[in-house]
Design an enzyme around this catalytic site. Structure first.
Site, PDB file in Angstrom:
ATOM      1  N   GLY A   1       0.380  -1.384   0.090  1.00 15.72           N
ATOM      2  CA  GLY A   1       0.216  -0.482   0.083  1.00 15.72           C
ATOM      3  C   GLY A   1       1.136   1.224  -0.024  1.00 15.72           C
ATOM      4  N   SER A   2       2.224   1.498   0.326  1.00 17.67           N
ATOM      5  CA  SER A   2       2.741   2.924   0.278  1.00 17.67           C
ATOM      6  C   SER A   2       3.784   2.664  -0.036  1.00 17.67           C
ATOM      7  CB  SER A   2       4.113   2.218   2.044  1.00 17.67           C
ATOM      8  OG  SER A   2       3.247   1.394   3.188  1.00 17.67           O
TER       9      SER A   2
ATOM     10  N   THR B   1      11.991  -2.417  -9.558  1.00 19.64           N
ATOM     11  CA  THR B   1      12.499  -3.546 -10.368  1.00 19.64           C
ATOM     12  C   THR B   1      11.508  -5.498 -10.283  1.00 19.64           C
ATOM     13  OG1 THR B   1      14.433  -2.959  -9.834  1.00 19.64           O
ATOM     14  CG2 THR B   1      14.514  -4.975 -10.197  1.00 19.64           C
TER      15      THR B   1
ATOM     16  N   TYR C   1      -3.748   6.829   6.971  1.00 18.31           N
ATOM     17  CA  TYR C   1      -3.001   6.096   7.358  1.00 18.31           C
ATOM     18  C   TYR C   1      -2.312   5.420   6.050  1.00 18.31           C
ATOM     19  CZ  TYR C   1       1.611   3.091   7.802  1.00 18.31           C
ATOM     20  OH  TYR C   1       2.731   2.854   8.348  1.00 18.31           O
TER      21      TYR C   1
ATOM     22  N   ASP D   1      -8.414   4.857  -0.858  1.00 16.15           N
ATOM     23  CA  ASP D   1      -7.232   4.082  -0.729  1.00 16.15           C
ATOM     24  C   ASP D   1      -8.271   2.866   0.362  1.00 16.15           C
ATOM     25  OD1 ASP D   1      -5.771   2.681   0.888  1.00 16.15           O
ATOM     26  OD2 ASP D   1      -4.545   4.714   1.935  1.00 16.15           O
ATOM     27  N   GLU D   2      -7.979   1.566  -0.663  1.00 17.55           N
ATOM     28  CA  GLU D   2      -9.038   0.702  -0.104  1.00 17.55           C
ATOM     29  C   GLU D   2      -8.000  -0.437   0.058  1.00 17.55           C
ATOM     30  OE1 GLU D   2     -12.426  -0.488  -1.458  1.00 17.55           O
ATOM     31  OE2 GLU D   2     -12.845   2.202  -1.415  1.00 17.55           O
ATOM     32  N   VAL D   3      -6.817  -0.014   0.725  1.00 18.79           N
ATOM     33  CA  VAL D   3      -5.416  -1.001   1.255  1.00 18.79           C
ATOM     34  C   VAL D   3      -5.952  -1.962   2.279  1.00 18.79           C
ATOM     35  CG1 VAL D   3      -3.264  -1.501   2.116  1.00 18.79           C
ATOM     36  CG2 VAL D   3      -4.082   0.400  -0.283  1.00 18.79           C
ATOM     37  N   LYS D   4      -7.159  -1.566   3.377  1.00 20.45           N
ATOM     38  CA  LYS D   4      -6.750  -2.922   4.521  1.00 20.45           C
ATOM     39  C   LYS D   4      -8.176  -2.493   4.281  1.00 20.45           C
ATOM     40  CE  LYS D   4      -5.243  -1.590   8.636  1.00 20.45           C
ATOM     41  NZ  LYS D   4      -5.313  -1.052   9.988  1.00 20.45           N
TER      42      LYS D   4
HETATM   43  N1  PMP Z   1      -3.267   2.600   3.318  1.00 21.56           N
HETATM   44  C1  PMP Z   1      -3.819   1.950   4.096  1.00 21.56           C
HETATM   45  C2  PMP Z   1      -5.375   2.437   4.366  1.00 21.56           C
HETATM   46  C3  PMP Z   1      -3.258   1.110   5.564  1.00 21.56           C
HETATM   47  O1  PMP Z   1      -4.184   0.716   6.550  1.00 21.56           O
HETATM   48  C4  PMP Z   1      -1.695   0.681   5.135  1.00 21.56           C
HETATM   49  C5  PMP Z   1      -1.360   0.020   6.202  1.00 21.56           C
HETATM   50  N2  PMP Z   1      -1.455   0.158   7.279  1.00 21.56           N
HETATM   51  C6  PMP Z   1      -1.488   1.100   3.796  1.00 21.56           C
HETATM   52  C7  PMP Z   1      -2.152   1.916   3.471  1.00 21.56           C
HETATM   53  C8  PMP Z   1       0.136   0.653   3.427  1.00 21.56           C
HETATM   54  O2  PMP Z   1       0.079  -0.509   3.184  1.00 21.56           O
HETATM   55  P1  PMP Z   1       1.686  -1.010   4.080  1.00 21.56           P
HETATM   56  O3  PMP Z   1       1.924  -1.127   5.030  1.00 21.56           O
HETATM   57  O4  PMP Z   1       1.143  -2.746   3.165  1.00 21.56           O
HETATM   58  O5  PMP Z   1       2.540  -0.372   2.496  1.00 21.56           O
END
Ligand code: PMP
Length: 445
Positions: free
Chosen positions: A116-117, A302, A143, A245-248
């Site tokens: 996600g970062s 990479t 976050y 941001d749908e990561v979590k």
């Molecule tokens: N976006 C959201 C909403 C998150 O909750 C997180 C991690 N807590 C991230 C991005 C970053 O993801 P990652 O730690 O896998 O890089």
């Protein structure tokens, strides 16, 4: 524990990449359970912060990874093309609705990465370049990542070391349980944004707003109904891109495919991570070609588009579809939430239970009137739960919200087992049977 995995970790792994709540040293996993170094089976209500979306060792993940690693189509999409990465991008586009045509919703492209970062980082760097607008709007408590660019648009307490993105403008994420402003909290935050737009932050200088449809690390906050839609409408009026941001909290976790759907949003850019990789490093960002094709050799890594990760991502998407996991998370989530509400009837320590599907937060308070955050009790609760065989962590700017993001395919029996353990752990914390020592031994966050 001399010579234990726990001690060896302490001696060699960098502290700056740890958020530890209890001594969890893992040697294996199966389904919703982790196996620790003593051979104990622990029910994992975190799913490694949501990354292990199908649990551990799911046959679809094992099959895809094994097949892809045995005959890898290279290792990257940086300077070559591979079928799994292209197919994953096609499939992600097919399941993710784009913004409506009248907003310019033309062609979209997919960026692939590892976390996600890095996905949020790629997006936040590309937006000013593509739009010519230097400012980014985001929320206090957000976050979006732990690397320079994505950390710089975040607002969690763990980001207090970052000075922030030059041009970052932050607003409160309206918290219905703990409103940060007087009056209707959604309206008050929007009013504050209008004031910013009218004064120090002309809207035409803002490239994008980054939204978590549920603010997870900031405290598992579900915004008031209609707030995010009103925010989106304001942004659209000013040509500000909306990033979800749908990561979590996305990808079948919220009782539907996407968390933004619960808010009736039509984001311009959607970011996936964590659960997409089923436990492997994989992320994706979908956005307008104007942004994602703005140049080349700009957000490059990479091993991005790695064929093994991409095949696993495809297996996760296929399993979500075949096992109808959005319906499963809706049902299991309702059962878990109901059980937590019953525990709230028994323990005054529980101030609030909230969430969507299998994204659930439980906020602990010392007093339901004053809502004084029960920080120490929260740390003791997760510690005691671990001793009793349950893994869950806490989040929130006050470190007092239990977060539950279990595997999407959690069973009814596992929900009930988790509730039984939580019942016992709450009893032990409330009765003072958990030592204060855990508070100094594990810093959490
Ligand atoms: N976006 C959201 C909403 C998150 O909750 C997180 C991690 N807590 C991230 C991005 C970053 O993801 P990652 O730690 O896998 O890089």
């Amino acid at each position: 524990m001399a010579g234990s995995l726990y001690e060896r970790d302490l001696a060699v792994i960098a502290g700056i990449e740890k958020v530890r709540f209890f001594p969890l040293a893992v040697t294996g996993g199966s389904g919703s359970y982790l196996i620790d170094e003593s051979g104990r089976k622990l029910l994992d209500l975190s799913a490694t912060w949501g990354a292990a979306s199908l649990g551990y060792g799911h046959p679809a993940v094992v099959e895809a990874a094994t097949r892809a690693v045995a005959n890898p189509a290279g290792a990257s999409i940086l300077s070559s093309i591979n079928e799994p990465a292209v197919a994953l991008a096609e499939e992600l586009l097919a399941i993710t609705p784009g913004p409506p045509a009248h907003t310019g919703g033309g062609e979209r492209r997919v960026w692939l990465g590892h976390s996600g970062s890095d996905a949020n980082d790629a997006v936040v760097r590309a937006i000013p370049l593509a739009t010519g607008r230097p400012r980014i709007l985001s929320f206090i408590g957000a976050y979006h990542g732990g690397i320079s660019g994505s950390a710089a648009i975040s607002g969690h307490s763990s980001h207090s070391h970052s000075l922030g993105h030059a041009g970052l403008v932050q607003i409160p994420y309206p918290d219905p349980y703990r409103p940060q402003m007087a009056g209707d909290i959604g309206e008050s935050v929007l009013g504050y944004l209008d004031y910013l737009f009218a004064t120090v932050c002309p809207p035409e200088s803002v490239g994008a707003v980054f939204i978590e449809p549920i603010q997870s690390d900031g405290g598992l906050i579900v915004p008031p109904p209609g707030f995010l839609k009103s925010l989106q409408d304001r942004c659209r009026r000013h040509g500000i891109l909306v990033v979800s941001d749908e990561v979590k909290v996305g990808l079948a976790r919220p009782g539907m495919m996407h968390a933004f759907q619960a808010e009736d949003l039509t984001p311009d850019i959607v970011v996936f991570g964590k659960g997409l990789g089923g436990g492997l490093p994989l992320s994706a960002a979908i956005g307008p070609a104007e942004v994602m094709d703005v140049t080349t050799a700009f957000a490059i890594e990479t091993t991005a588009g790695n064929a093994v990760s991409a095949e696993v991502g495809r297996a996760v998407l296929r399993t979500i579809r075949e096992e109808d996991l959005p319906s499963q998370t809706a049902e299991r989530g309702a059962r878990l939430m109901e059980g937590l509400r019953q525990l709230a009837n028994k323990y005054a320590l529980i101030g609030d239970v909230r969430g969507r599907g299998l994204t659930i937060g439980t906020e602990l308070v010392r007093d339901r009137e004053t809502k004084e955050p029960a920080k120490a009790e929260t740390a003791k609760l997760v510690y005691r739960a671990h001793e009793l065989g349950l893994v869950l962590f806490y989040v929130g700017l006050n470190s007092n919200v239990l977060e539950m993001t279990p595997p999407l395919n959690l069973s009814d029996g596992e929900v009930d087992q988790a509730l039984d353990i939580l019942d016992q752990a709450f009893g032990d914390v409330v009765e003072g049977r958990v030592s204060d020592d855990v508070l100094t031994e594990f810093a959490g966050w």
